[in-house]
Design a protein around this motif. Structure first.
Motif, mmCIF file in Angstrom:
data_model
loop_
_atom_site.group_PDB
_atom_site.id
_atom_site.type_symbol
_atom_site.label_atom_id
_atom_site.label_comp_id
_atom_site.label_asym_id
_atom_site.label_seq_id
_atom_site.Cartn_x
_atom_site.Cartn_y
_atom_site.Cartn_z
ATOM 1 N N ASP A 17 17.690 3.248 13.315
ATOM 2 C CA ASP A 17 18.318 2.379 12.079
ATOM 3 C C ASP A 17 19.669 3.025 12.125
ATOM 4 N N LEU A 18 20.476 2.064 12.040
ATOM 5 C CA LEU A 18 21.878 2.318 11.732
ATOM 6 C C LEU A 18 22.287 2.176 10.393
ATOM 7 N N PRO A 19 22.705 3.264 9.653
ATOM 8 C CA PRO A 19 23.076 3.106 8.348
ATOM 9 C C PRO A 19 24.405 2.207 8.223
ATOM 10 N N THR A 20 24.398 1.104 7.212
ATOM 11 C CA THR A 20 25.458 0.435 7.210
ATOM 12 C C THR A 20 27.001 1.077 6.903
ATOM 13 N N ALA A 21 26.902 2.283 6.479
ATOM 14 C CA ALA A 21 28.174 2.710 6.534
ATOM 15 C C ALA A 21 28.806 3.422 7.847
ATOM 16 N N ASP A 22 27.862 3.641 8.712
ATOM 17 C CA ASP A 22 28.365 4.118 9.951
ATOM 18 C C ASP A 22 28.675 3.007 11.116
ATOM 19 N N ALA A 23 28.112 1.846 10.757
ATOM 20 C CA ALA A 23 28.486 0.860 11.956
ATOM 21 C C ALA A 23 30.036 0.528 11.935
ATOM 22 N N LYS A 24 30.309 0.258 13.172
ATOM 23 C CA LYS A 24 31.560 -0.021 13.495
ATOM 24 C C LYS A 24 31.788 -1.550 13.718
ATOM 25 N N TRP A 25 30.937 -2.393 14.364
ATOM 26 C CA TRP A 25 31.137 -3.495 14.878
ATOM 27 C C TRP A 25 30.561 -4.572 13.869
ATOM 28 N N ILE A 26 29.428 -4.307 13.439
ATOM 29 C CA ILE A 26 28.830 -5.311 12.325
ATOM 30 C C ILE A 26 28.216 -4.600 11.194
ATOM 31 N N THR A 27 27.954 -5.275 10.153
ATOM 32 C CA THR A 27 27.762 -4.907 8.800
ATOM 33 C C THR A 27 26.479 -5.505 8.402
ATOM 34 N N LEU A 28 25.935 -5.209 7.305
ATOM 35 C CA LEU A 28 24.935 -5.788 6.468
ATOM 36 C C LEU A 28 25.455 -5.896 5.203
ATOM 37 N N GLN A 29 25.320 -7.138 4.696
ATOM 38 C CA GLN A 29 25.803 -7.360 3.189
ATOM 39 C C GLN A 29 24.696 -8.074 2.260
ATOM 40 N N LYS A 30 24.706 -7.770 0.966
ATOM 41 C CA LYS A 30 23.844 -8.422 0.332
ATOM 42 C C LYS A 30 24.511 -9.532 -0.846
ATOM 43 N N GLU A 44 20.424 -11.871 2.518
ATOM 44 C CA GLU A 44 20.844 -10.553 3.075
ATOM 45 C C GLU A 44 21.270 -11.200 4.423
ATOM 46 N N ALA A 45 22.693 -10.595 4.839
ATOM 47 C CA ALA A 45 23.382 -11.376 5.926
ATOM 48 C C ALA A 45 23.841 -10.200 6.621
ATOM 49 N N ALA A 46 23.901 -10.534 8.096
ATOM 50 C CA ALA A 46 24.811 -9.700 8.956
ATOM 51 C C ALA A 46 25.972 -10.167 9.210
ATOM 52 N N SER A 47 27.122 -9.405 9.382
ATOM 53 C CA SER A 47 28.385 -9.925 9.666
ATOM 54 C C SER A 47 29.251 -9.160 10.729
ATOM 55 N N ARG A 48 29.756 -9.805 11.484
ATOM 56 C CA ARG A 48 30.937 -9.075 12.543
ATOM 57 C C ARG A 48 32.114 -8.685 11.511
ATOM 58 N N LYS A 49 32.514 -7.229 12.020
ATOM 59 C CA LYS A 49 33.567 -6.657 11.300
ATOM 60 C C LYS A 49 34.919 -7.055 11.855
ATOM 61 N N THR A 50 34.816 -7.797 13.042
ATOM 62 C CA THR A 50 36.046 -7.972 13.799
ATOM 63 C C THR A 50 36.770 -9.434 13.929
ATOM 64 N N ILE B 15 29.631 -9.668 -3.261
ATOM 65 C CA ILE B 15 29.128 -9.435 -1.929
ATOM 66 C C ILE B 15 29.380 -7.920 -1.871
ATOM 67 N N THR B 16 28.004 -7.202 -1.478
ATOM 68 C CA THR B 16 28.295 -5.680 -1.420
ATOM 69 C C THR B 16 27.474 -5.210 -0.178
ATOM 70 N N ASP B 17 27.981 -4.173 0.144
ATOM 71 C CA ASP B 17 27.355 -3.586 1.519
ATOM 72 C C ASP B 17 25.908 -3.232 1.058
ATOM 73 N N LEU B 18 25.099 -3.642 2.243
ATOM 74 C CA LEU B 18 23.636 -3.576 1.898
ATOM 75 C C LEU B 18 23.258 -2.077 2.742
ATOM 76 N N PRO B 19 22.924 -1.168 2.112
ATOM 77 C CA PRO B 19 22.255 0.000 3.037
ATOM 78 C C PRO B 19 21.111 -0.215 3.732
ATOM 79 N N THR B 20 20.971 -0.086 5.017
ATOM 80 C CA THR B 20 20.141 -0.460 6.186
ATOM 81 C C THR B 20 18.674 -0.396 5.242
ATOM 82 N N ALA B 21 18.524 0.950 4.996
ATOM 83 C CA ALA B 21 17.276 1.321 4.325
ATOM 84 C C ALA B 21 16.827 0.604 3.163
ATOM 85 N N ASP B 22 17.591 -0.407 2.390
ATOM 86 C CA ASP B 22 17.294 -1.177 1.254
ATOM 87 C C ASP B 22 17.161 -2.652 1.727
ATOM 88 N N ALA B 23 17.524 -2.889 3.010
ATOM 89 C CA ALA B 23 17.259 -4.375 3.600
ATOM 90 C C ALA B 23 15.938 -4.725 3.720
#
Lengths: 215, 215
Positions: A17-30, A44-50, B15-23
């Motif tokens: 599991d990749l914590p959102t705060a550690d991801a460089k290329w993509i992120t999870l958003q609520k 819940e959505a995934a997004s590119r950070k690039t 829109i907030t960062d979603l911690p992986t553990a909460d998704a």
């Protein structure tokens, strides 16, 4: 960079599991929103950070036509190992749009890098949603042509791949594209990308059902 | 459930960062792998957490043909607000495959729910990678037909939507599909899904370039 390297089957060594705060290329958003009925909901959505701000689009894919004086019109596909699927995917060449580039410029640059060919842009599609239930990712389909001379035969020109890119190229006559993709799909550890498959399925549909359906 | 509700433009409130553990629905993963050259590399990927083990596929999309004795062959598109894009998307009806279902069964069920129509399955595609650089998400394209009688006219049949689903249906003659998608793409806050656009672009390509390219 272009020196031949030993090749082996790629193998996944760990998935964590990749914590959102550690991801460089993509992120999870609520995403919290009010729907059409005024009801508060979340998604819940995934997004590119690039995403390049200038173009407003993540990526381009190059629907390409190779034209040769004496051979059938063909298209160049790329086959590469994709860790998210632990499989080799069959796709049209594609890449992320860099800051300051238009979609057409990115298409010419990426096509040159991945295939070695210089191409001409024929058309640029509107922005399309890559996988709208899951992510904000978007892309444009850029149709390109490569006009080959009589003397330009195999082998394919030299690629300019980035470190770590291993991209195999195959040239397929357009008339056989759909059938070839179905065949690839039946092979061990191989999967065709949905956008390419849908384009080929649309061609095949028009060819086989066009008369019956008046299209 | 089917009672008319007040409608308004959906609006994102945060829109907030979603911690992986909460998704709950999707997750981020770090994949460590050895590439073809034996070099250790990592890749960031998004995945759905809902894949039915039985089918081994996340989703189905229904490439549908409405056949009527006296009207042109048409297809039904769905337009819905998609929070990841903060836009209305134009797509073929689609949905996640439930545990224990085949892709064909999921297609018939979802098509009934989203469109109100009972359909017949014509073909089921191989598994396709939805967006292979970004996610492990995969899908199958299920081609379906609805045979309408002479008396079956508008209005469209009643949908059985889940709470919170607001799905508008439009019926488009197949011969006009590509042009209509280009038009939709030009509208404010509207985007066409890539898979549908690629299918239509493939049809259009075969229709306009088929002879020239010998396909």
């Amino acid at each position: 960079m272009a020196s031949p390297k030993k090749t082996q089957e790629p193998v996944i060594t760990s998935i964590t599991d990749l914590p959102t705060a550690d991801a460089k290329w993509i992120t999870l958003q609520k995403i919290a929103y009010l729907d059409q009925a005024g009801t508060a909901r979340t998604w819940e959505a995934a997004s590119r950070k690039t995403r390049a701000v200038s173009a407003g689009v993540d990526a381009v894919a190059m629907g390409n036509i190779l034209l040769h004086p004496s051979r059938p019109a063909s298209t160049l596909l790329v086959i590469q190992y994709r860790p998210p699927l632990d499989a080799y995917t069959v796709e049209w060449p594609a890449g992320l749009v860099d800051e300051g580039e238009t979609a057409a410029q990115a298409a010419v640059r990426e096509f040159q890098e991945e295939t070695g060919y210089t191409c001409e842009v024929v058309s640029v599609s509107p922005v399309q949603a890559a996988d709208p239930g899951l992510s904000s990712a978007n892309m444009q389909l850029v149709m390109v042509e490569v006009r080959l001379g009589d003397g330009e035969e195999a082998p394919l020109p030299e690629q300019r791949l980035e470190d770590g890119e291993h991209i195999q190229r195959v040239v397929v006559p357009l008339a056989e594209l759909y059938q070839r993709l179905v065949e690839y799909s039946g092979r061990e550890r191989m999967v065709v990308a949905a956008k390419l498959f849908h384009f080929a399925a649309g061609m095949e549909f028009a060819k086989t059902k066009g008369k019956e359906y008046g299209i």
